[in-house]
Design a protein around this motif. Sequence first.
Motif, PDB file in Angstrom:
ATOM      1  N   SER A 186      41.612  35.319  34.525  1.00 21.53           N
ATOM      2  CA  SER A 186      41.258  34.527  35.901  1.00 21.53           C
ATOM      3  C   SER A 186      42.520  33.759  36.251  1.00 21.53           C
ATOM      4  CB  SER A 186      39.872  33.380  35.492  1.00 21.53           C
ATOM      5  OG  SER A 186      39.287  34.713  34.918  1.00 21.53           O
ATOM      6  N   SER A 187      43.049  34.066  37.498  1.00 20.48           N
ATOM      7  CA  SER A 187      44.591  33.047  37.848  1.00 20.48           C
ATOM      8  C   SER A 187      43.873  31.603  38.108  1.00 20.48           C
ATOM      9  CB  SER A 187      44.341  34.302  39.186  1.00 20.48           C
ATOM     10  OG  SER A 187      43.721  34.269  40.006  1.00 20.48           O
ATOM     11  N   LYS A 188      45.086  30.661  38.812  1.00 20.50           N
ATOM     12  CA  LYS A 188      44.802  29.622  39.302  1.00 20.50           C
ATOM     13  C   LYS A 188      45.195  29.774  40.423  1.00 20.50           C
ATOM     14  CE  LYS A 188      45.362  28.921  34.121  1.00 20.50           C
ATOM     15  NZ  LYS A 188      45.764  28.251  32.923  1.00 20.50           N
ATOM     16  N   MET A 189      44.790  27.810  40.830  1.00 20.39           N
ATOM     17  CA  MET A 189      44.862  27.609  42.165  1.00 20.39           C
ATOM     18  C   MET A 189      46.668  27.727  42.279  1.00 20.39           C
ATOM     19  SD  MET A 189      43.396  24.883  44.379  1.00 20.39           S
ATOM     20  CE  MET A 189      44.079  24.855  46.438  1.00 20.39           C
ATOM     21  N   GLU A 274      39.801  38.408  41.494  1.00 18.90           N
ATOM     22  CA  GLU A 274      37.837  38.287  41.722  1.00 18.90           C
ATOM     23  C   GLU A 274      38.317  36.544  41.313  1.00 18.90           C
ATOM     24  OE1 GLU A 274      38.569  43.173  40.267  1.00 18.90           O
ATOM     25  OE2 GLU A 274      38.183  41.226  38.971  1.00 18.90           O
ATOM     26  N   HIS A 275      38.704  35.769  41.298  1.00 21.65           N
ATOM     27  CA  HIS A 275      38.420  34.601  39.898  1.00 21.65           C
ATOM     28  C   HIS A 275      39.910  33.338  40.575  1.00 21.65           C
ATOM     29  CE1 HIS A 275      35.655  36.971  38.067  1.00 21.65           C
ATOM     30  NE2 HIS A 275      36.433  37.837  37.675  1.00 21.65           N
ATOM     31  N   TYR A 276      40.150  33.411  41.609  1.00 19.50           N
ATOM     32  CA  TYR A 276      41.488  33.137  42.390  1.00 19.50           C
ATOM     33  C   TYR A 276      41.070  31.427  42.635  1.00 19.50           C
ATOM     34  CZ  TYR A 276      45.046  30.450  44.969  1.00 19.50           C
ATOM     35  OH  TYR A 276      46.090  30.232  45.284  1.00 19.50           O
ATOM     36  N   GLY A 277      40.641  30.467  41.281  1.00 23.01           N
ATOM     37  CA  GLY A 277      41.597  29.290  41.663  1.00 23.01           C
ATOM     38  C   GLY A 277      39.941  28.887  41.634  1.00 23.01           C
ATOM     39  N   LEU A 278      38.763  29.340  40.939  1.00 26.05           N
ATOM     40  CA  LEU A 278      37.113  28.630  40.743  1.00 26.05           C
ATOM     41  C   LEU A 278      37.333  28.779  38.746  1.00 26.05           C
ATOM     42  CD1 LEU A 278      35.328  31.984  42.796  1.00 26.05           C
ATOM     43  CD2 LEU A 278      36.322  29.553  43.433  1.00 26.05           C
ATOM     44  N   LEU A 279      36.228  27.967  38.407  1.00 25.03           N
ATOM     45  CA  LEU A 279      36.090  26.901  37.423  1.00 25.03           C
ATOM     46  C   LEU A 279      34.860  27.175  37.302  1.00 25.03           C
ATOM     47  CD1 LEU A 279      37.944  26.634  34.706  1.00 25.03           C
ATOM     48  CD2 LEU A 279      37.194  24.156  36.340  1.00 25.03           C
TER      49      LEU A 279
END
Length: 402
Positions: A186-189, A274-279
Amino acid sequence: MSTTLPLQTPQDQTYRDRKKALWLLSVIAPAGVTIGPVAHLLGHTSPAWFFVAIALFYVGIPLLDALMGEDLSNPPESAVPRLEADRYYRWIVYATVPVIWGSLLFNVVFLATHELHWTSWLATTVITGSMLGFGLNLSHELGHKKDWVGRKLGLFNSALGGYGHFSIEHNRGHHRHVATPEDPASSKMGETIYRFMFRELPGAYFRAWDLETERLERAGKSVWSLDNEVVQGGLITLALYGGLVVAFGAKVVPVLAVIAFWGAFQLTSANYIEHYGLLRQRKADGRYEHCQPHHSWNSNHLLSNLVVFHLQRHSDHHANPTRSYQSLRNFSDLPTLPSGYFGMFLAAYVPPVWFAIMDKRVVQATGGDVERINFLPSRRQALTRRYHLAEQAATPQERQAA
């Protein structure tokens, strides 16, 4: 522009999937990577032929996505059991496996037996790796099957690119930790795709190995047992690649290396967007909230979804992992990508472009709540200042009082 098919009522038992025949595009598309080699064998020696497939995948599909628009329709829930039981959709997936294997082996043998300009060689290896990334998406669909045959076929197919650990890591690792700082997939902002790659690629392998070690230890078996699926996948890859080296010599080694790397990088590219920046938020008991559709970026672009088995309806996939591709749904008010995956890949490969497109969308999707954004720690302060997030976001105590 949206190509929205008419919605059916939940009581409608006459529902028919109007995209049913179009799913055959997923079977046909992988063979497109052979265009350059086939043209060369037919006497068309212009180097331009080796770039046709690249143009089709990375330029043609995004353009057609923009022109054809989105399909926002869903199958009625009353039709889902029938869709899930329809063997046509399963055989579409199965039929794609030999197309992928045949296309890859055809291109590898071609590269091992023909002298090409380096640009033609690179174009062929890269597009073959792109197709291998498509193959990993196919393994993703297979790996979520409940039946033993489907899961083993997924393992066999992912071993084509030396990625036999994929289903283990994805199903038992990524789905558990998705949209949390603990998830390497899961990538981070604020994180570039290149930084993400160095975290995700080794992280996926080591997590798969740890998961299999734990499973085998519970069963009282050795980690080096043939029951270890990481070992199973590795042996398939070793046999295949070793056989190709024996047959064609050392010149095939860089071919396989570039193809395998680019295939893995295509999977990394998908994970990145797919999940960039979402937590997901942590609850009072220390556990994370259940994964919801708003924890994934979604895309309903028609053509690219037909080519990747609805992978882009990623929100429903994570909320309902066992639901097959033909039954995945769109929801309202989801974090939404402005293009399909092929277009977003190109944006991700140029980080300033990606950040310009996506960072503001992360803020919009989370309502500017810093507690719902998965920041790259080193970029957190700069990003909160840029988007004035500290002033806009409520504290946990304020949210509880409200």
